[in-house]
Write a protein that holds these residues in place. Structure first.
Motif, mmCIF file in Angstrom:
data_model
loop_
_atom_site.group_PDB
_atom_site.id
_atom_site.type_symbol
_atom_site.label_atom_id
_atom_site.label_comp_id
_atom_site.label_asym_id
_atom_site.label_seq_id
_atom_site.Cartn_x
_atom_site.Cartn_y
_atom_site.Cartn_z
ATOM 1 N N VAL A 203 66.051 107.961 92.700
ATOM 2 C CA VAL A 203 66.658 106.688 93.102
ATOM 3 C C VAL A 203 68.134 106.677 92.739
ATOM 4 N N LEU A 204 68.467 107.154 91.542
ATOM 5 C CA LEU A 204 69.880 107.205 91.151
ATOM 6 C C LEU A 204 70.679 108.091 92.099
ATOM 7 N N GLY A 205 70.103 109.204 92.517
ATOM 8 C CA GLY A 205 70.784 110.064 93.478
ATOM 9 C C GLY A 205 70.978 109.373 94.811
ATOM 10 N N GLY A 206 69.977 108.617 95.248
ATOM 11 C CA GLY A 206 70.093 107.869 96.498
ATOM 12 C C GLY A 206 71.150 106.789 96.408
ATOM 13 N N ILE A 207 71.194 106.113 95.260
ATOM 14 C CA ILE A 207 72.221 105.091 95.069
ATOM 15 C C ILE A 207 73.594 105.737 95.048
ATOM 16 N N GLY A 208 73.692 106.861 94.355
ATOM 17 C CA GLY A 208 74.972 107.560 94.308
ATOM 18 C C GLY A 208 75.448 107.987 95.686
ATOM 19 N N LEU A 209 74.530 108.521 96.483
ATOM 20 C CA LEU A 209 74.891 108.941 97.838
ATOM 21 C C LEU A 209 75.312 107.750 98.686
ATOM 22 N N ALA A 210 74.565 106.651 98.611
ATOM 23 C CA ALA A 210 74.913 105.456 99.384
ATOM 24 C C ALA A 210 76.258 104.891 98.943
ATOM 25 N N VAL A 211 76.529 104.904 97.640
ATOM 26 C CA VAL A 211 77.804 104.386 97.144
ATOM 27 C C VAL A 211 78.951 105.287 97.587
ATOM 28 N N VAL A 212 78.754 106.598 97.543
ATOM 29 C CA VAL A 212 79.814 107.518 97.966
ATOM 30 C C VAL A 212 80.134 107.328 99.443
ATOM 31 N N ILE A 213 79.114 107.202 100.275
ATOM 32 C CA ILE A 213 79.359 107.001 101.704
ATOM 33 C C ILE A 213 79.985 105.633 101.941
ATOM 34 N N SER A 214 79.548 104.613 101.197
ATOM 35 C CA SER A 214 80.171 103.295 101.313
ATOM 36 C C SER A 214 81.642 103.364 100.945
ATOM 37 N N LEU A 215 81.948 104.097 99.882
ATOM 38 C CA LEU A 215 83.348 104.256 99.488
ATOM 39 C C LEU A 215 84.141 105.039 100.527
ATOM 40 N N ALA A 216 83.484 105.947 101.233
ATOM 41 C CA ALA A 216 84.172 106.668 102.319
ATOM 42 C C ALA A 216 84.558 105.698 103.429
ATOM 43 N N PHE A 217 83.665 104.776 103.778
ATOM 44 C CA PHE A 217 83.988 103.773 104.792
ATOM 45 C C PHE A 217 85.114 102.873 104.307
ATOM 46 N N ILE A 218 85.015 102.409 103.074
ATOM 47 C CA ILE A 218 86.052 101.524 102.534
ATOM 48 C C ILE A 218 87.357 102.297 102.352
ATOM 49 N N GLY A 219 87.271 103.566 101.942
ATOM 50 C CA GLY A 219 88.476 104.389 101.808
ATOM 51 C C GLY A 219 89.174 104.593 103.140
ATOM 52 N N ALA A 220 88.402 104.801 104.201
ATOM 53 C CA ALA A 220 89.006 104.930 105.529
ATOM 54 C C ALA A 220 89.682 103.626 105.924
ATOM 55 N N TRP A 221 89.076 102.512 105.546
ATOM 56 C CA TRP A 221 89.685 101.215 105.837
ATOM 57 C C TRP A 221 91.000 101.053 105.069
ATOM 58 N N VAL A 222 91.003 101.444 103.797
ATOM 59 C CA VAL A 222 92.222 101.343 102.991
ATOM 60 C C VAL A 222 93.299 102.258 103.562
ATOM 61 N N LEU A 223 92.928 103.489 103.894
ATOM 62 C CA LEU A 223 93.907 104.421 104.455
ATOM 63 C C LEU A 223 94.391 103.989 105.837
ATOM 64 N N SER A 224 93.585 103.188 106.529
ATOM 65 C CA SER A 224 94.022 102.714 107.845
ATOM 66 C C SER A 224 95.227 101.789 107.741
ATOM 67 N N HIS A 225 95.450 101.226 106.565
ATOM 68 C CA HIS A 225 96.619 100.366 106.386
ATOM 69 C C HIS A 225 97.915 101.167 106.287
ATOM 70 N N LEU A 226 97.813 102.487 106.145
ATOM 71 C CA LEU A 226 98.999 103.327 106.154
ATOM 72 C C LEU A 226 99.509 103.558 107.583
ATOM 73 N N ARG A 227 98.658 103.335 108.546
ATOM 74 C CA ARG A 227 99.033 103.524 109.952
ATOM 75 C C ARG A 227 99.917 102.369 110.384
ATOM 76 N N GLN A 228 101.085 102.721 110.883
ATOM 77 C CA GLN A 228 102.038 101.709 111.342
ATOM 78 C C GLN A 228 101.748 101.360 112.798
ATOM 79 N N PRO A 229 101.876 100.078 113.159
ATOM 80 C CA PRO A 229 101.669 99.710 114.565
ATOM 81 C C PRO A 229 102.781 100.283 115.448
ATOM 82 N N LYS A 230 102.421 100.531 116.686
ATOM 83 C CA LYS A 230 103.402 101.035 117.642
ATOM 84 C C LYS A 230 104.387 99.921 117.990
ATOM 85 N N ALA A 231 105.521 100.325 118.450
ATOM 86 C CA ALA A 231 106.536 99.361 118.865
ATOM 87 C C ALA A 231 106.059 98.635 120.118
#
Length: 180
Positions: free
Chosen positions: A56-84
């Motif tokens: 169960v701990l491994g499953g929670i760890g895997l789910a948390v890591v993948i959740s953080l990947a989604f949230i990390g992609a969202w955070v990194l998406s703020h580095l993208r500047q809008p086009k003119a």
């Protein structure tokens, strides 16, 4: 070997009634467990419970890591500047990213409904697996839309799609943690 093809001595046990052979077999197993020093059933039960906790701990760890990947992609998406404003934009990609993220959210809601609606209970695991698979596809569409870029509205839709696509993994982490 005797004429019937049996080893000598096997006829002794074959001729004994079950009320005699069962206690003899239990006694021989008990003696063997003492000789080998096998643990008692409570110890084995504790081992099994610990193994389940680690899984169960491994499953929670895997789910948390993948959740953080989604949230990390969202955070990194703020580095993208809008086009003119004068540059051409591809708006259909951001719409596809947002709408594709609603599919895993809806499937997760259906899977969660299985806890309350008995008709959906047998389908919970299958629907949740579909939610996880569509979340991965939605994440890929969102990343592609993020690479293509666009103006502020397009990037906003892509960011919202990234957060929504992670819903199955957020729910999985919470659901698995209730077993601890």
């Amino acid at each position: 070997m005797n004429p019937r093809g049996r080893a000598p001595g096997s006829a002794i046990f074959a001729n004994l009634p079950a009320r005699v052979t069962l206690p003899l077999a239990a006694l021989s197993v008990a003696w063997a467990s003492v000789a080998i020093d096998l643990p008692d059933l409570d110890t084995i039960r504790r081992w099994i419970i610990r193994i389940i906790e680690l899984i169960v701990l491994g499953g929670i760890g895997l789910a948390v890591v993948i959740s953080l990947a989604f949230i990390g992609a969202w955070v990194l998406s703020h580095l993208r500047q809008p086009k003119a404003e004068d540059q051409p934009r591809i708006t259909w990609m951001s719409h596809a990213a947002l709408w594709s993220s609603f599919v895993p959210v809806a499937l997760t809601a259906v899977a969660a409904g299985g806890m309350f609606v008995p008709v959906l209970k047998p389908l919970m695991l299958k629907v949740f697996a579909y939610a996880v698979a569509t979340a991965g596809v939605s994440w890929l569409v969102c990343i592609a839309a993020l690479i293509v870029g666009g103006g502020k509205p397009e990037l906003s839709r892509v960011r919202r799609g990234l957060l929504l696509a992670g819903t199955p993994f957020y729910c999985l982490a919470v659901w698995l943690s209730r077993f601890l």
